[in-house]
Design an enzyme around this catalytic site. Structure first.
Site, PDB file in Angstrom:
ATOM      1  N   TYR A  92      39.763  32.728  35.365  1.00 29.21           N
ATOM      2  CA  TYR A  92      39.119  33.300  34.015  1.00 29.21           C
ATOM      3  C   TYR A  92      39.364  32.135  32.778  1.00 29.21           C
ATOM      4  O   TYR A  92      39.166  32.474  31.485  1.00 29.21           O
ATOM      5  CB  TYR A  92      39.712  34.408  33.337  1.00 29.21           C
ATOM      6  CG  TYR A  92      39.089  35.571  34.632  1.00 29.21           C
ATOM      7  CD1 TYR A  92      37.908  36.151  34.471  1.00 29.21           C
ATOM      8  CD2 TYR A  92      39.911  36.107  35.605  1.00 29.21           C
ATOM      9  CE1 TYR A  92      37.305  37.183  35.321  1.00 29.21           C
ATOM     10  CE2 TYR A  92      39.299  36.975  36.660  1.00 29.21           C
ATOM     11  CZ  TYR A  92      38.194  37.359  36.357  1.00 29.21           C
ATOM     12  OH  TYR A  92      37.750  38.434  37.225  1.00 29.21           O
ATOM     13  N   TYR A 467      31.947  42.485  33.344  1.00 30.76           N
ATOM     14  CA  TYR A 467      32.801  43.171  32.459  1.00 30.76           C
ATOM     15  C   TYR A 467      33.858  42.352  32.203  1.00 30.76           C
ATOM     16  O   TYR A 467      34.841  42.710  31.363  1.00 30.76           O
ATOM     17  CB  TYR A 467      33.358  44.497  33.382  1.00 30.76           C
ATOM     18  CG  TYR A 467      34.533  43.958  34.306  1.00 30.76           C
ATOM     19  CD1 TYR A 467      35.781  44.027  34.351  1.00 30.76           C
ATOM     20  CD2 TYR A 467      34.019  43.274  35.588  1.00 30.76           C
ATOM     21  CE1 TYR A 467      36.844  43.898  35.228  1.00 30.76           C
ATOM     22  CE2 TYR A 467      34.883  42.976  36.536  1.00 30.76           C
ATOM     23  CZ  TYR A 467      36.330  43.236  36.363  1.00 30.76           C
ATOM     24  OH  TYR A 467      37.241  42.472  37.305  1.00 30.76           O
ATOM     25  N   ARG A 468      34.016  41.061  32.496  1.00 27.29           N
ATOM     26  CA  ARG A 468      35.177  40.127  32.392  1.00 27.29           C
ATOM     27  C   ARG A 468      34.732  38.983  32.979  1.00 27.29           C
ATOM     28  O   ARG A 468      33.965  38.574  33.776  1.00 27.29           O
ATOM     29  CB  ARG A 468      36.293  40.752  33.192  1.00 27.29           C
ATOM     30  CG  ARG A 468      37.682  39.829  33.312  1.00 27.29           C
ATOM     31  CD  ARG A 468      38.610  40.372  34.259  1.00 27.29           C
ATOM     32  NE  ARG A 468      39.920  39.672  34.184  1.00 27.29           N
ATOM     33  CZ  ARG A 468      41.139  39.882  35.235  1.00 27.29           C
ATOM     34  NH1 ARG A 468      40.522  40.653  35.930  1.00 27.29           N
ATOM     35  NH2 ARG A 468      42.004  39.327  35.029  1.00 27.29           N
TER      36      ARG A 468
END
Length: 522
Positions: A92, A467-468
Site C-alpha cells: 500500500y 476499501y483500501r
C-alpha cells in the site's frame, strides 16, 4: 537515490529551519534527514522508482509529548507530516508519504504494551507495538488471550486496525475491536475518544462509545489526527478449535460454495473471515514462476493443474475454523459438514487444536503471526513487488463469479498471472486481486499500473468501490465515491480544514487534501 525533495510551499531555508527546530526539541538522534535516511523510507514495492513519494526526512518520537512537539513545530513551519505506526503497510506504499517531501512521523519507537487485562480481555498499546512483539509478550507471560493477525504479521497491531486490516479469528474485523483512542490533533492538542473523554474514567476499554457523538472511526484511514495509543479487545483462548481445508476443483465451484459460506457466516456458524484463494497462493509462497513456466503471457491451464496436484489444492481453496467450548465446536462441525459434503462428494477432514497444545502449526488461524505470505513478491523474479486491488461486493456466489471472470480477463489482457482471493466477511466479500510484478522489468511495471487503473474504472462501472488502496491510486479511488457530486469528499474536506488549518497531517491521504494544497492536487 532519494535526493532531497521539498514539500510545496517550503524553500530550502524554511525546511532547514524546521529541521533545526525539530532537532532542538527531540534531539538529533531522533531526526533523520540524510540521503540514506530518505532512501530507507522509499516504498520497496513501488511501481517505478518510488521517488514521486519520497520523504524529505523522518522523525522518531518516543512519547506522546514528543508527538505533540513535532506537530506544533510542523504547524509553525507548515511542514507536512506522514504518520506511520511501523511503516510496514506493504503493498500500500509502506512508509512512503502520499505527498512527496513530507516528513515521515515514524512511531516505531513508541512500542509500549501499557496494559493487558486478562479478566476483561483487552490491551492498551502504543502504535509501535508489532504483532511479533505482542505475541511474545502474551506467550512469555502465559496470558490466555489471542490476537487477530493479518497474513503478514510484520506490522503494527494498531496500524493494521487503523487501516481496516483483517485477521482470521472471530475477532478478525480488527478496526471494530478498537475501543477508545488517544489522539494528537493536527494542532498539537490531545483528545481521548469514548469513555476516555472523562478524566480518570474506568470504563475506557469496556465501552466503545461516549456521551454524544462517537469519533473513533473518524481517525481510521484518515488524516484528522495522530493516534498515539488505543485499547484493543482480544479473544479469550478457547477450549477447542477445529480446522478443515476445502478444495474446489473447478472455477465455477465458487458460485455454490460462496453462497453456502455466506449463509454460515450470516448465521454465526462460521465466525471468522474466510479467504477463497486460487492455486497461486500456495505456489507463489513456496516457489517462483520460473520453477513452473518461463513462457510469455499468463500461466497455461496445464501448468495450473500441475500446481494444484503438487500442493493438494483446488482451483480455489479455503480454510474453515470453528472456535469455542468442545460441545459447541462439535455441534457446529456437524452443521458445516452437512452444508458442504453433499456438494463436495466427500467428507471434510477436520484437525483439532486443544487448549494447552502448541499453536504454531495452525498459525494465523489461531492468532500466531507469520510472514510466509510475503514470499509472493518473489514470484516474477528480480526485485519483486505486489499491489492489490480490492473492491467490496455483496456475498453472492453469482456476483463473485462474475467479478472473478471480469478480473481474470483483464489480467490475461495485461499478460499477467491471475492471483486472486475473495475474503468473506459478515455481510460482504472483499475481492483481492493481487498483481505480482518484477520491478526491474519496466514493461511489466507499466502493464501492472495500467491493469490497476483499468480495474478501478471497471469496478466503478459495475457499482463497486475499493476499501483500501496504494498511495499511487488514492486519488483515483477517492474520486469513484461520487454520490451527490462527491458529497462525502466535500464533507471530509470541511472537517480537514476545520481541524487542520495548516494542512500538516498526511495531506492527500485517501484523497483528502487541505485547502492550501487542494488546487492542482487532483
Amino acid at each position: 537515490m532519494a535526493e532531497r525533495i521539498l514539500p510545496p510551499g517550503l524553500d530550502a531555508t524554511s525546511f532547514d529551519s524546521a529541521i533545526a527546530a525539530l532537532k532542538r526539541a527531540l534531539g538529533e538522534h531522533k531526526v533523520f534527514d540524510t540521503e540514506l535516511d530518505r532512501d530507507t523510507y522509499i516504498d520497496p514495492y513501488a511501481l517505478g522508482d518510488g521517488l514521486d513519494h519520497a520523504a524529505s526526512a523522518a522523525l522518531a518520537p518516543t512519547s506522546v509529548e514528543e508527538v505533540q512537539a513535532i506537530v506544533r513545530i510542523a504547524n509553525e513551519h507548515k511542514l507536512p507530516l506522514w504518520p506511520v505506526a511501523r511503516g510496514k503497510n506493504l503493498g500500500y506504499g509502506a512508509a512512503s508519504p502520499m505527498l512527496a517531501g513530507s516528513a515521515v512521523l515514524d512511531m516505531t519507537r513508541m512500542n509500549q504494551i501499557l496494559d493487558v487485562d486478562e479478566r476483561y480481555a483487552y490491551a492498551t498499546l502504543e502504535p509501535g507495538v508489532g504483532f511479533y512483539q505482542f505475541h511474545e509478550h502474551l506467550t512469555n507471560n502465559n496470558i490466555p488471550l489471542w490476537m487477530s493477525v493479518p497474513a503478514n504479521g510484520w506490522g503494527s497491531v494498531l496500524g493494521n486496525a487503523l487501516e481496516r486490516g483483517i485477521g482470521y479469528t472471530p475477532y478478525g474485523d480488527n478496526t471494530t475491536k478498537l475501543c477508545g483512542l488517544e489522539v494528537v490533533t493536527p494542532t498539537g492538542d490531545i483528545v481521548r475518544t469514548g469513555m476516555g473523554a472523562m478524566e480518570g474514567n474506568k470504563s475506557w476499554a469496556h465501552y466503545p462509545y461516549s456521551f454524544g457523538p462517537s469519533w473513533d472511526q473518524m481517525f481510521v484511514q484518515s488524516n484528522f489526527g495522530v493516534v498515539t495509543k488505543a485499547n484493543v479487545w482480544m479473544m479469550p483462548e478457547p477450549e477447542l478449535t477445529a480446522h478443515a481445508q476445502v478444495n474446489l476443483p473447478e472455477m465455477e465451484d465458487i458460485k455454490w460454495a460462496m453462497d453456502i459460506l455466506a449463509d454460515l457466516r450470516l448465521r454465526g456458524i462460521i465466525e471468522h473471515n474466510v479467504v477463497f484463494g486460487n492455486y497461486l497462493h500456495d505456489a507463489s509462497a513456496f516457489t517462483t514462476r520460473a520453477d513452473w513456466y518461463e513462457g510469455e503471457g499468463p500461466i497455461p491451464d496445464e501448468v495450473a493443474e500441475k500446481i494444484q496436484q503438487t500442493y493438494n489444492v483446488g482451483w480455489w481453496t479455503f480454510h474453515l475454523s470453528i472456535f469455542g467450548e468442545g460441545s459447541l465446536v462439535e455441534a457446529k462441525q456437524k452443521i458445516v459438514s452437512a452444508a458442504f459434503e453433499p456438494k463436495l462428494g466427500k467428507k471434510l477432514e477436520w484437525r483439532n487444536w486443544r487448549k494447552g497444545e502448541p499453536r504454531e502449526p495452525f498459525s494465523i488461524s489461531v492468532g500466531v503471526p507469520m510472514v510466509l505470505p510475503l514470499n509472493v513478491v518473489n514470484w516474477m523474479g528480480g526485485r519483486g513487488g505486489h499491489i492489490g486491488f480490492s473492491p467490496i461486493l455483496p456475498p453472492s456466489g453469482e456476483l463473485a463469479y462474475d467479478a472473478f471472470m471480469r478480473r481474470k480477463r483483464r489480467f490475461e489482457e495485461a499478460g499477467l498471472d491471475y492471483y486472486s482471493s475473495f475474503t468473506v466477511g459478515h455481510r460482504h466479500i472483499a475481492n483481492v486481486n493481487m498483481i505480482l510484478y518484477n520491478r526491474d522489468d519496466a514493461d511489466m511495471v507499466s502493464r501492472s499500473r495500467a491493469l490497476f487503473t483499468q480495474m478501478i474504472k471497471d469496478a466503478r462501472e459495475e457499482g463497486y468501490g475499493e476499501y483500501r488502496t496504494h498511495i499511487d491510486f488514492m486519488q483515483s479511488v477517492a474520486e469513484t465515491y461520487d454520490y451527490n457530486d462527491h458529497a462525502l469528499m466535500r464533507l471530509n474536506e470541511k472537517v480537514k480544514d476545520a481541524l487542520d488549518p495548516n494542512g500538516v497531517i498526511a495531506p492527500g491521504k485517501n484523497g483528502v487534501w487541505p485547502a492550501r494544497l487542494r488546487e492542482g492536487s487532483k
